[in-house]
Enzyme design. Structure first.
Site, mmCIF file in Angstrom:
data_model
loop_
_atom_site.group_PDB
_atom_site.id
_atom_site.type_symbol
_atom_site.label_atom_id
_atom_site.label_comp_id
_atom_site.label_asym_id
_atom_site.label_seq_id
_atom_site.Cartn_x
_atom_site.Cartn_y
_atom_site.Cartn_z
ATOM 1 N N ARG A 153 -7.782 -2.076 78.968
ATOM 2 C CA ARG A 153 -7.829 -1.702 77.551
ATOM 3 C C ARG A 153 -6.464 -1.977 76.906
ATOM 4 O O ARG A 153 -5.429 -1.684 77.495
ATOM 5 C CB ARG A 153 -8.130 -0.220 77.492
ATOM 6 N N GLU A 157 4.387 -7.663 82.944
ATOM 7 C CA GLU A 157 4.689 -8.741 83.880
ATOM 8 C C GLU A 157 3.603 -9.808 84.008
ATOM 9 O O GLU A 157 3.881 -10.936 84.397
ATOM 10 C CB GLU A 157 5.024 -8.121 85.244
HETATM 11 MO MO1 MOS Z 1 10.381 -4.579 86.029
HETATM 12 S S1 MOS Z 1 11.259 -6.030 87.249
HETATM 13 O O1 MOS Z 1 9.552 -3.663 87.120
HETATM 14 O O2 MOS Z 1 11.565 -3.820 85.166
#
Ligand code: MOS
Length: 739
Positions: free
Chosen positions: A629, A706
């Protein structure tokens, strides 16, 4: 489900503070009689400090002290075994502990003066004589000495399955290639900085650039033998981090040391050059062997990884996790060994292990698809993973096929010609590349507190961080949604060690982790409000259960009959103490642990490579993300865009060069350490595919910090192959490698 906030585009609640300069960063907090510390860095990579002469510096009027290993107080480092929350196995570096030099640019002294300029000048007058020892910083020549650490910082490499050698021998298409990824350094806009404010009575308030204030607080308490009541750490804004702020760094230690010893407030800021002295994404070398059968099904996969570490800590990351998540294969062998060098311990950098591991995996798969004569996207569809083989668990949700479909449509993948060098435009070779990615969707334990005032203002808090990702904004949305309040009536507080406990802000888990606690704390307030509503004479909600009511537009109303409602304001006025509170801790559910939890991405890249000059332009990037979400499509999109730009840097720009003669990274500034600039960034599209996940965490979110970076470098590398017919297996792909 009715929603006022979650899923809606919202501007950053801290946006105005940031653009007007009202937002303060660690080096901007002032204190009375503030002194300034400048760090002296070691000129050698290994050896001992024979003599350190601080007399010329101390002779200057206004220089307050020079701290070295010789005059450091004895109360430091009594707890030698202390590890911060992000420490790998080993012994963390202890600044000014003794005369030993373990890496180039190691901090060996702190000069403190009345002004910054004076401290900087005095630092140049510190004379050091070393007894140099032979250093070893050469990664390649130490591959033979690589070892499997006793303990992995990240996940243990998965156990081997089947028989790789036999499957390779029987495969009809196979590749065997080596991929390398250089060391990269964090270059956030804000340099690492700490302002340690002396409060008297041995107490300190420290403004630190960090992704976890309670981690810094614990670090200081342990390093200096202080109690947690004596040190408070504050970090309301962070000017970029993505891993560089996970571990407390030496400027924090040195600022606190000086403040305690001088009984004065002290600020220490690293220089840009010193930003290259405390950890980096490690250099890695990966050998891949892949084999597929005549139908294009993957039958063998071997990944042999070598990653750099220091001689005092065993840093490792999740480089070999990804084949088991992304590709079904019965015969696999995955190893991860470490090469210990005379460098500072590597440090997590955005998608640590994923950025490197997925880069090599996705290039190798592209090579295999070409060997098998199958379109690279088609090859992924034939080899689609329905479960996580590392842990033999089903996915909590996985809409990666939908990412393929929507991404390919948007990009126009169907018009691609398979043959490399087949899409020329004058001198420009056009290439289209594809890669996929995954990233963990974790949740950790966290606490949050919610307080609803008599005036109807809600304040929610937790000791987490906002590194520019939008934590302030989405937490405000989650809280506002829970109680049906407008955003402007809600304040979220973070970045203060006095607030309810929260883990490091990292690993793309903050919304799942802190957001779940925020939601639950607000639900406690909901319960209290409903109880109050039911105490009213002839309450229209007398019989209602919590799940039968809505909190919306300043009212509690019955879901099945909205005309039955009670105004929040009326309730608050009656409540005894004037405000209502909820304080909770949340942790992942047992049910969620039965599933593999990952966000996924599909990345399509177009490059134009100048045939004569070897220059590469990334003219189009499309990323489709299945990330559960989406709380705020606006901040979410920014997260993914940022990841895409970073991925472009991984593919084409970022590279810290080790000079093995000096044992030192030589390109330590933004002139010679290249990152993408505006002119590099052309068309970029982000697609969020719908993905419902009811087990991953109470919010159904997966985290987006990420997943945006992992598939980008391989998509670009694969596009460059498609454009040029040349495989460059050594990042970054610079023009010299293409000519
Ligand atoms: Mo990130 S490398 O988990 O700040």
């Amino acid at each position: 489900m009715k929603t006022d906030q979650i899923g809606k585009e919202r501007n950053r609640v801290d946006g105005k503070a940031k653009v007007t300069g009202e937002a303060k960063y660690a080096a901007e907090f002032d204190a009375e009689k503030l002194a300034y510390g400048v760090v002296v860095s070691s000129g050698i990579a290994k050896g001992k400090i024979k003599r350190i002469d601080t007399s010329k510096a101390l002779a200057l009027d206004g220089v307050l002290q020079v701290f070295t290993h010789e005059n450091r107080p004895g109360y430091m480092w009594l707890d030698k075994n202390y590890k911060d929350d992000d420490a790998p196995p080993g012994s963390p570096f202890r600044p000014l502990y003794d005369s030993e030099v373990q890496f180039s640019m190691q901090p060996i002294a702190l000069v403190v003066a009345e002004t910054f300029e004076l401290a900087r000048y005095a630092a140049m007058l510190v004379e050091v004589e070393y007894e140099e020892a032979e250093h070893d910083t050469d990664f390649e020549s130490n591959l033979e000495q690589a070892y499997e650490p006793k303990e992995y910082k990240a996940t243990e490499p998965p156990k081997p399955r089947g028989d790789v050698d036999q499957a390779l021998a029987e495969a009809s298409a196979r590749i065997e290639e080596t991929y390398t990824h250089p060391a990269e350094h964090h270059n956030p806009m804000e340099m690492h900085a700490s302002t340690a404010v002396w409060e008297g009575d041995g107490k300190l308030t420290v403004y630190d650039k960090i992704q976890g204030v309670q981690n810094s607080q614990q670090y200081i308490a342990s390093a200096f033998g202080m109690s947690k009541d004596e040190v408070r750490v504050i970090s309301p804004f962070v000017g970029g981090a993505f891993g560089s702020g996970l571990r407390p760094q030496y400027q924090l230690f040195l600022a606190v040391l000086a403040a305690r010893e001088l009984q004065r407030s002290v600020r220490v800021v690293m220089t840009r050059q010193q930003m290259f002295s405390f950890g980096h994404r490690p250099k890695t070398l990966q050998r891949f062997k892949l084999g597929a059968d005549t139908g294009g099904k993957l039958q063998a996969l071997q990944q042999e990884v070598y990653g750099e570490t220091s001689k005092f800590e065993d840093y490792s990351e999740d480089v070999v996790l990804w084949p088991g998540v992304l590709y079904p294969c019965d015969n696999t062998k995955l190893t991860h060994k470490l090469v210990a060098l005379d460098v500072y311990t590597p440090l997590d950098m955005r998608a640590p292990g994923g950025t490197t591991g997925i880069y090599a995996l996705e290039c190798a798969i592209d090579e295999l698809a070409y060997k098998a004569g199958i379109d690279p996207l088609e090859f992924r569809k034939k080899n689609y993973s329905e479960k996580d083989q590392n842990e033999d668990k089903p996915f909590s949700s996985k809409e990666l096929r939908e990412c393929y479909r929507q991404g390919a449509d948007k990009f126009g993948w169907a018009k691609r010609r398979m043959e490399p060098r087949s899409m020329k435009e004058g001198h420009q070779l056009i290439g289209w590349g594809f890669a996929q990615g995954a990233w963990e969707a974790n949740q950790a334990e966290a606490s949050a507190k919610a307080v609803l005032s008599k005036e109807g203002k809600l304040t929610v808090s937790s000791a987490t961080a906002d590194i520019g990702t939008g934590t302030y904004t989405v937490m405000t949305q989650i809280a506002a949604e829970a109680l049906g309040l407008p955003l402007e009536d809600v304040t979220f507080k973070l970045g203060d060690s006095d607030l309810p406990k929260a883990p490091l802000e990292g690993g793309s888990k903050t919304v799942a982790t802190v957001g779940s606690a925020v939601k639950k704390a607000c639900e406690q307030v909901q319960e209290k409000l409903l109880k109050l509503a039911q105490q009213q004479p002839d309450s229209p909600l007398a019989e209602a259960k919590l799940e039968e009511v809505d909190f919306s537009e300043g009212k509690i109303s019955l879901k099945r009959d909205a005309s039955k409602s009670v105004q929040l304001q009326d309730l608050l006025e009656q409540s005894d103490n004037g405000s209502l509170e909820g304080e909770v801790s949340t942790k992942p559910s047992d049910e969620s642990k039965e599933y593999a939890r990952y966000a996924h991405s599909a990345v399509f890249a177009e490059v134009k490579v100048d045939e004569d000059l070897g220059t590469v332009k990334v003219t189009r990037l499309v990323t489709a993300v299945a990330g559960g979400r989406i709380v705020n499509p606006k901040t979410a999109r920014s997260q993914i865009l940022g990841g895409m730009v970073w991925g472009m840097g991984v593919a084409l720009h970022e590279h810290t060069v080790m000079d093995n003669n000096l044992g030192r990274f030589i390109n330590h500034d933004l002139d010679k350490y290249h990152v993408p600039v505006n002119a590099d960034v052309q068309e970029m599209e982000v697609i969020f595919v719908e993905e419902k996940d009811e087990v991953v965490n109470p919010l159904g979110v997966k985290g987006l910090g990420e997943i945006g970076v992992v598939g980008v470098a391989p998509a670009i590398a694969n596009a460059i192959f498609h454009a040029t017919g040349k495989r460059v297996r050594e990042l970054p792909i610079t023009m010299d490698k293409l000519l």
